[in-house]
Design a protein around this motif. Structure first.
Motif, mmCIF file in Angstrom:
data_model
loop_
_atom_site.group_PDB
_atom_site.id
_atom_site.type_symbol
_atom_site.label_atom_id
_atom_site.label_comp_id
_atom_site.label_asym_id
_atom_site.label_seq_id
_atom_site.Cartn_x
_atom_site.Cartn_y
_atom_site.Cartn_z
ATOM 1 N N UNK A 113 -19.167 22.493 -64.713
ATOM 2 C CA UNK A 113 -20.343 22.653 -63.921
ATOM 3 C C UNK A 113 -21.371 23.779 -64.321
ATOM 4 N N UNK A 114 -20.984 24.454 -65.227
ATOM 5 C CA UNK A 114 -21.922 25.376 -65.746
ATOM 6 C C UNK A 114 -21.300 25.961 -67.073
ATOM 7 N N UNK A 115 -22.511 25.894 -68.090
ATOM 8 C CA UNK A 115 -21.995 26.351 -69.554
ATOM 9 C C UNK A 115 -23.330 26.695 -70.114
ATOM 10 N N UNK A 116 -23.261 27.647 -71.163
ATOM 11 C CA UNK A 116 -24.491 27.986 -71.998
ATOM 12 C C UNK A 116 -24.177 28.733 -73.058
ATOM 13 N N UNK A 117 -25.207 28.441 -74.072
ATOM 14 C CA UNK A 117 -24.849 29.304 -75.574
ATOM 15 C C UNK A 117 -26.358 29.602 -75.995
ATOM 16 N N UNK A 118 -26.272 30.718 -76.699
ATOM 17 C CA UNK A 118 -27.397 31.367 -77.186
ATOM 18 C C UNK A 118 -27.393 31.529 -78.601
ATOM 19 N N UNK A 119 -28.428 31.886 -79.467
ATOM 20 C CA UNK A 119 -28.794 32.041 -80.941
ATOM 21 C C UNK A 119 -29.617 33.324 -80.979
ATOM 22 N N UNK A 120 -29.611 33.968 -82.129
ATOM 23 C CA UNK A 120 -30.560 34.977 -82.341
ATOM 24 C C UNK A 120 -30.657 35.176 -83.699
ATOM 25 N N UNK A 121 -31.767 35.654 -84.248
ATOM 26 C CA UNK A 121 -32.126 35.905 -85.610
ATOM 27 C C UNK A 121 -33.084 36.755 -85.827
ATOM 28 N N UNK A 122 -33.024 37.675 -87.077
ATOM 29 C CA UNK A 122 -34.248 38.106 -87.606
ATOM 30 C C UNK A 122 -34.493 37.703 -88.831
ATOM 31 N N UNK A 123 -35.759 37.321 -89.250
ATOM 32 C CA UNK A 123 -36.166 36.752 -90.633
ATOM 33 C C UNK A 123 -37.067 37.811 -91.085
ATOM 34 N N UNK A 124 -36.411 38.555 -91.990
ATOM 35 C CA UNK A 124 -36.948 39.433 -92.791
ATOM 36 C C UNK A 124 -37.943 39.047 -93.999
ATOM 37 N N UNK A 125 -39.072 39.665 -94.180
ATOM 38 C CA UNK A 125 -39.894 39.146 -95.087
ATOM 39 C C UNK A 125 -40.590 40.260 -95.972
ATOM 40 N N UNK A 126 -39.626 41.139 -96.169
ATOM 41 C CA UNK A 126 -40.357 42.245 -97.118
ATOM 42 C C UNK A 126 -41.386 43.308 -96.466
#
Length: 256
Positions: free
Chosen positions: A100-113
């Motif tokens: 009936x209900x479901x969720x998913x998440x993603x996160x990321x940090x893209x470092x460029x000096x």
């Protein structure tokens, strides 16, 4: 004498006729008022019951299950929306009813000096509804939830410069809500709320820049969020398609 007696007999006979007719008429009227025919009609009317209204027929829910929320978008899409994601497989939220209900998440940090870093966060939530006699049809219940999710997105705490508009080409109906918010830095937020039949999809996508990096492009965030929402709708549909039954192997034809 004989002639007078005969005449008297004829007079009495004629005089008696109206009396007989009158009595017969009274008997007839009385029978209609209290006879068996009148009683039957009265009993029939009294015992008749009004026809009960039939219960409305609710439509069968188009989608009977939800897909894995962490697999509704392709790995390439995850890379595009959340570069350098901590976990490319996503983090599923616990639910006591994944159908009936479901969720998913993603996160990321893209470092460029020296150019700084770009942070991205993506969350996809799925809500599925069944038809219920006391709650209504599956699609109507989903539509009600869709409207609530749109209003919730527009009323996000701390949201500034909120802009909501229809998002075409995503399921049966969809709305995009974009706004900015400030925590330690400026966050640029995009929410796509979409409904496909009896399933509601809420996709939240935001980005922020750190250490001197340029601010995220709000138009690009919206474009990517819409693409991911379309993928999610397609995954919901694909996960509910019945696979064709396998045909039993036919024995080889015997040669004569």
């Amino acid at each position: 004498m004989h002639r007078s007696a005969s005449r008297l007999t004829r007079v009495l006979a004629c005089a008696a006729v109206p009396v007989i007719l009158t009595v017969a008429g009274c008997s007839s009227d009385s029978g209609k008022a209290s006879g068996s025919d009148g009683g039957k009609k009265s009993d029939s009317s009294a015992s008749a019951k009004p026809n009960a209204k039939p219960s409305p027929t609710l439509e069968k829910a188009a989608y009977a299950a939800l897909p894995d929320p962490c697999k509704v978008i392709q790995a390439q899409t995850v890379d595009t929306l959340t570069p350098e994601a901590k976990d490319k497989n996503g983090t599923a939220t616990k639910s006591n009813d994944l159908n009936s209900r479901a969720s998913c998440s993603w996160n990321g940090l893209d470092e460029d000096g020296l150019k700084g870093s770009q942070y991205r966060w993506l969350s996809i939530s799925l809500f599925r509804y069944d038809s219920h006699a006391s709650l209504g049809g599956a699609n109507k219940r989903a539509e009600d939830q869709y409207n609530k999710q749109v209003e919730t997105a527009k009323a996000t705490e701390g949201a500034q410069n909120v802009k909501a508009e229809p998002a075409g080409g995503i399921g049966d109906q969809a709305t995009s809500v974009v706004f900015t918010s400030k925590k330690d830095v400026d966050f640029f937020n995009t929410t796509i709320v979409a409904r496909t039949q009896n399933v509601v999809i809420t996709l939240d996508y935001n980005g922020a820049a750190y250490e001197g990096a340029g601010a995220p492009d709000q138009a690009k965030l919206l474009q990517d969020a819409i693409a991911a929402a379309k993928e999610t709708v397609a995954s919901v549909d694909a996960s509910n398609q019945q696979k064709p039954a396998e045909q039993p192997a036919q024995p080889p034809a015997q040669q004569s």
